[in-house]
Design a protein around this motif. Structure first.
Motif, PDB file in Angstrom:
ATOM      1  N   LEU A 104       1.974   1.667  -7.856  1.00 12.23           N
ATOM      2  CA  LEU A 104       1.992   1.174  -6.480  1.00 12.23           C
ATOM      3  C   LEU A 104       0.750   1.647  -5.719  1.00 12.23           C
ATOM      4  CD1 LEU A 104       3.659  -0.507  -4.539  1.00 12.23           C
ATOM      5  CD2 LEU A 104       4.898   1.558  -3.923  1.00 12.23           C
ATOM      6  N   GLN A 105       0.373   2.908  -5.905  1.00 13.66           N
ATOM      7  CA  GLN A 105      -0.831   3.417  -5.243  1.00 13.66           C
ATOM      8  C   GLN A 105      -2.066   2.682  -5.737  1.00 13.66           C
ATOM      9  OE1 GLN A 105      -1.103   5.932  -2.671  1.00 13.66           O
ATOM     10  NE2 GLN A 105      -3.027   4.794  -2.588  1.00 13.66           N
ATOM     11  N   GLU A 106      -2.117   2.408  -7.042  1.00 18.34           N
ATOM     12  CA  GLU A 106      -3.253   1.683  -7.606  1.00 18.34           C
ATOM     13  C   GLU A 106      -3.364   0.283  -7.001  1.00 18.34           C
ATOM     14  OE1 GLU A 106      -4.426  -0.029 -11.947  1.00 18.34           O
ATOM     15  OE2 GLU A 106      -3.697   2.041 -11.880  1.00 18.34           O
ATOM     16  N   ILE A 107      -2.239  -0.398  -6.851  1.00 17.40           N
ATOM     17  CA  ILE A 107      -2.227  -1.736  -6.237  1.00 17.40           C
ATOM     18  C   ILE A 107      -2.663  -1.654  -4.776  1.00 17.40           C
ATOM     19  CG2 ILE A 107      -0.750  -3.656  -5.513  1.00 17.40           C
ATOM     20  CD1 ILE A 107       0.923  -3.057  -8.091  1.00 17.40           C
ATOM     21  N   ALA A 108      -2.141  -0.658  -4.052  1.00 22.25           N
ATOM     22  CA  ALA A 108      -2.521  -0.483  -2.643  1.00 22.25           C
ATOM     23  C   ALA A 108      -4.023  -0.254  -2.525  1.00 22.25           C
ATOM     24  CB  ALA A 108      -1.751   0.680  -2.023  1.00 22.25           C
ATOM     25  N   ASP A 109      -4.587   0.525  -3.445  1.00 22.38           N
ATOM     26  CA  ASP A 109      -6.037   0.764  -3.427  1.00 22.38           C
ATOM     27  C   ASP A 109      -6.809  -0.524  -3.705  1.00 22.38           C
ATOM     28  OD1 ASP A 109      -5.539   3.436  -2.898  1.00 22.38           O
ATOM     29  OD2 ASP A 109      -5.901   4.103  -4.963  1.00 22.38           O
ATOM     30  N   GLU A 110      -6.364  -1.287  -4.700  1.00 23.09           N
ATOM     31  CA  GLU A 110      -7.043  -2.541  -5.043  1.00 23.09           C
ATOM     32  C   GLU A 110      -7.012  -3.533  -3.884  1.00 23.09           C
ATOM     33  OE1 GLU A 110      -5.660  -4.346  -8.697  1.00 23.09           O
ATOM     34  OE2 GLU A 110      -5.681  -2.408  -9.718  1.00 23.09           O
ATOM     35  N   LEU A 111      -5.909  -3.544  -3.133  1.00 23.01           N
ATOM     36  CA  LEU A 111      -5.749  -4.477  -2.010  1.00 23.01           C
ATOM     37  C   LEU A 111      -6.265  -3.911  -0.691  1.00 23.01           C
ATOM     38  CD1 LEU A 111      -2.186  -5.842  -2.835  1.00 23.01           C
ATOM     39  CD2 LEU A 111      -4.378  -7.007  -3.163  1.00 23.01           C
ATOM     40  N   ASN A 112      -6.803  -2.681  -0.733  1.00 18.79           N
ATOM     41  CA  ASN A 112      -7.321  -2.019   0.457  1.00 18.79           C
ATOM     42  C   ASN A 112      -6.258  -1.924   1.555  1.00 18.79           C
ATOM     43  OD1 ASN A 112      -9.335  -0.630   1.796  1.00 18.79           O
ATOM     44  ND2 ASN A 112     -10.201  -2.473   2.727  1.00 18.79           N
ATOM     45  N   LEU A 113      -5.046  -1.506   1.161  1.00 15.27           N
ATOM     46  CA  LEU A 113      -3.930  -1.391   2.107  1.00 15.27           C
ATOM     47  C   LEU A 113      -3.835  -0.019   2.756  1.00 15.27           C
ATOM     48  CD1 LEU A 113      -1.143  -3.235   0.069  1.00 15.27           C
ATOM     49  CD2 LEU A 113      -2.504  -4.118   1.968  1.00 15.27           C
ATOM     50  N   GLY A 114      -4.692   0.895   2.372  1.00 14.63           N
ATOM     51  CA  GLY A 114      -4.588   2.245   2.907  1.00 14.63           C
ATOM     52  C   GLY A 114      -3.493   3.019   2.195  1.00 14.63           C
ATOM     53  N   ASP A 115      -3.082   4.095   2.796  1.00 22.12           N
ATOM     54  CA  ASP A 115      -2.078   4.976   2.198  1.00 22.12           C
ATOM     55  C   ASP A 115      -0.681   4.408   2.430  1.00 22.12           C
ATOM     56  OD1 ASP A 115      -0.420   7.005   1.346  1.00 22.12           O
ATOM     57  OD2 ASP A 115      -1.176   8.497   2.757  1.00 22.12           O
ATOM     58  N   PRO A 116      -0.037   3.858   1.393  1.00 20.66           N
ATOM     59  CA  PRO A 116       1.285   3.264   1.603  1.00 20.66           C
ATOM     60  C   PRO A 116       2.365   4.298   1.893  1.00 20.66           C
ATOM     61  CG  PRO A 116       0.769   3.289  -0.733  1.00 20.66           C
ATOM     62  CD  PRO A 116      -0.473   3.764  -0.001  1.00 20.66           C
ATOM     63  N   TRP A 117       2.040   5.569   1.741  1.00 23.09           N
ATOM     64  CA  TRP A 117       3.041   6.627   1.931  1.00 23.09           C
ATOM     65  C   TRP A 117       2.992   7.222   3.334  1.00 23.09           C
ATOM     66  CZ3 TRP A 117       5.400   5.238  -2.098  1.00 23.09           C
ATOM     67  CH2 TRP A 117       4.709   4.882  -3.253  1.00 23.09           C
ATOM     68  N   SER A 118       1.988   6.875   4.127  1.00 23.65           N
ATOM     69  CA  SER A 118       1.916   7.435   5.473  1.00 23.65           C
ATOM     70  C   SER A 118       2.995   6.803   6.348  1.00 23.65           C
ATOM     71  CB  SER A 118       0.527   7.236   6.084  1.00 23.65           C
ATOM     72  OG  SER A 118       0.311   5.894   6.394  1.00 23.65           O
ATOM     73  N   TYR A 119       3.277   7.438   7.440  1.00 21.69           N
ATOM     74  CA  TYR A 119       4.367   7.057   8.335  1.00 21.69           C
ATOM     75  C   TYR A 119       4.403   5.555   8.603  1.00 21.69           C
ATOM     76  CZ  TYR A 119       7.235   6.807  12.494  1.00 21.69           C
ATOM     77  OH  TYR A 119       8.207   6.468  13.392  1.00 21.69           O
ATOM     78  N   ASN A 120       5.480   4.923   8.244  1.00 23.74           N
ATOM     79  CA  ASN A 120       5.769   3.508   8.519  1.00 23.74           C
ATOM     80  C   ASN A 120       4.840   2.510   7.829  1.00 23.74           C
ATOM     81  OD1 ASN A 120       8.112   3.134   9.912  1.00 23.74           O
ATOM     82  ND2 ASN A 120       7.159   3.007  11.912  1.00 23.74           N
ATOM     83  N   ARG A 121       3.832   2.963   7.109  1.00 17.67           N
ATOM     84  CA  ARG A 121       2.869   2.044   6.516  1.00 17.67           C
ATOM     85  C   ARG A 121       3.533   1.086   5.520  1.00 17.67           C
ATOM     86  NH1 ARG A 121      -1.842  -0.356   7.836  1.00 17.67           N
ATOM     87  NH2 ARG A 121      -3.040  -0.840   5.986  1.00 17.67           N
ATOM     88  N   MET A 122       4.437   1.606   4.695  1.00 20.15           N
ATOM     89  CA  MET A 122       5.085   0.753   3.702  1.00 20.15           C
ATOM     90  C   MET A 122       5.867  -0.371   4.378  1.00 20.15           C
ATOM     91  SD  MET A 122       5.395   0.115   0.490  1.00 20.15           S
ATOM     92  CE  MET A 122       4.888   1.599  -0.343  1.00 20.15           C
ATOM     93  N   ARG A 123       6.540  -0.054   5.479  1.00 14.84           N
ATOM     94  CA  ARG A 123       7.285  -1.095   6.189  1.00 14.84           C
ATOM     95  C   ARG A 123       6.342  -2.123   6.813  1.00 14.84           C
ATOM     96  NH1 ARG A 123      11.742   2.469   9.241  1.00 14.84           N
ATOM     97  NH2 ARG A 123      10.125   3.983   8.959  1.00 14.84           N
ATOM     98  N   GLU A 124       5.189  -1.674   7.320  1.00 14.04           N
ATOM     99  CA  GLU A 124       4.199  -2.616   7.853  1.00 14.04           C
ATOM    100  C   GLU A 124       3.711  -3.551   6.742  1.00 14.04           C
ATOM    101  OE1 GLU A 124       1.142  -0.184   9.566  1.00 14.04           O
ATOM    102  OE2 GLU A 124       2.354   0.323  11.316  1.00 14.04           O
ATOM    103  N   ILE A 125       3.450  -2.996   5.571  1.00 15.37           N
ATOM    104  CA  ILE A 125       3.001  -3.806   4.440  1.00 15.37           C
ATOM    105  C   ILE A 125       4.073  -4.832   4.071  1.00 15.37           C
ATOM    106  CG2 ILE A 125       2.408  -3.761   1.980  1.00 15.37           C
ATOM    107  CD1 ILE A 125       1.144  -0.925   2.573  1.00 15.37           C
ATOM    108  N   LEU A 126       5.329  -4.385   3.975  1.00 16.92           N
ATOM    109  CA  LEU A 126       6.423  -5.289   3.612  1.00 16.92           C
ATOM    110  C   LEU A 126       6.626  -6.378   4.672  1.00 16.92           C
ATOM    111  CD1 LEU A 126       8.944  -2.707   2.136  1.00 16.92           C
ATOM    112  CD2 LEU A 126       7.579  -4.387   0.872  1.00 16.92           C
ATOM    113  N   MET A 127       6.521  -6.011   5.952  1.00 17.20           N
ATOM    114  CA  MET A 127       6.646  -7.005   7.020  1.00 17.20           C
ATOM    115  C   MET A 127       5.521  -8.031   6.937  1.00 17.20           C
ATOM    116  SD  MET A 127       7.867  -4.649  10.260  1.00 17.20           S
ATOM    117  CE  MET A 127       7.852  -5.983  11.465  1.00 17.20           C
ATOM    118  N   SER A 128       4.303  -7.565   6.690  1.00 15.12           N
ATOM    119  CA  SER A 128       3.174  -8.499   6.628  1.00 15.12           C
ATOM    120  C   SER A 128       3.335  -9.473   5.469  1.00 15.12           C
ATOM    121  CB  SER A 128       1.842  -7.748   6.539  1.00 15.12           C
ATOM    122  OG  SER A 128       1.659  -7.164   5.267  1.00 15.12           O
TER     123      SER A 128
END
Length: 173
Positions: free
Chosen positions: A23-47
């Motif tokens: 998951l971290q590797e995919i986030a890095d490839e997509l330039n999503l930032g740190d998916p583990w930081s506060y609320n970031r994963m939910r922002e990614i899922l909402m988007s």
């Protein structure tokens, strides 16, 4: 709940770590930032659910919608829908404070999306205009501003209730 023996538990923990690494590797490839930081994963899922482009930086908008508008995301894992706006910078006069809230914080975004999650699953998403969010929160922010010196953290906060979200918003999921 199933109790795993030590060997099976160890295998499942390794599998878990492999998924996290992937998951971290995919986030890095997509330039999503740190998916583990506060609320970031939910922002990614909402988007993903809303077909928006998640913002690369953490300050400012959370995503860009299909029309190019910067949008704000709020989410909760509570049983009842609500949206909390906390940590709003505090200004010395109410006039300056209100200008900041209207132009740089709440009113800056044409659309606000409020989601309720159960774990990683999105249960519902509502869309509200920035103007309607302002209408609901201005008085609450004013009360928070008046009482700012009575708190350890003087930054402002206000909650958009589920009732307000459903009254002014449109359910999009």
């Amino acid at each position: 709940m199933q109790v795993l023996n030590d060997v099976r538990r160890e295998a499942k923990l390794k599998e878990f770590k492999n998924h996290v690494d992937a998951l971290q590797e995919i986030a890095d490839e997509l330039n999503l930032g740190d998916p583990w930081s506060y609320n970031r994963m939910r922002e990614i899922l909402m988007s993903i659910m809303l077909n928006h482009t998640v913002a690369i930086v953490y300050a400012g908008e959370d995503a860009i919608d299909e029309s190019g508008n910067e949008v704000e995301y709020k989410s909760t894992t509570q049983d009842e829908l609500n949206a909390t706006y906390n940590g709003v910078s505090n200004y010395p006069t109410w006039e300056k404070q209100l200008k900041y809230i209207r132009e740089n914080k709440i009113g800056k975004y044409k659309w606000h999306f409020c989601a309720r999650f159960e774990g990683q699953k999105i249960i519902e998403i509502w869309k509200l205009s920035g103007d309607d969010v302002l209408k609901c929160l201005e008085e609450k922010f004013h009360r928070s501003w008046i009482n700012r010196n009575n708190r350890k953290d003087p930054r402002l906060g206000a909650v958009l209730t589920g009732k307000q979200i459903k009254k002014y918003g449109t359910k999009v999921y």
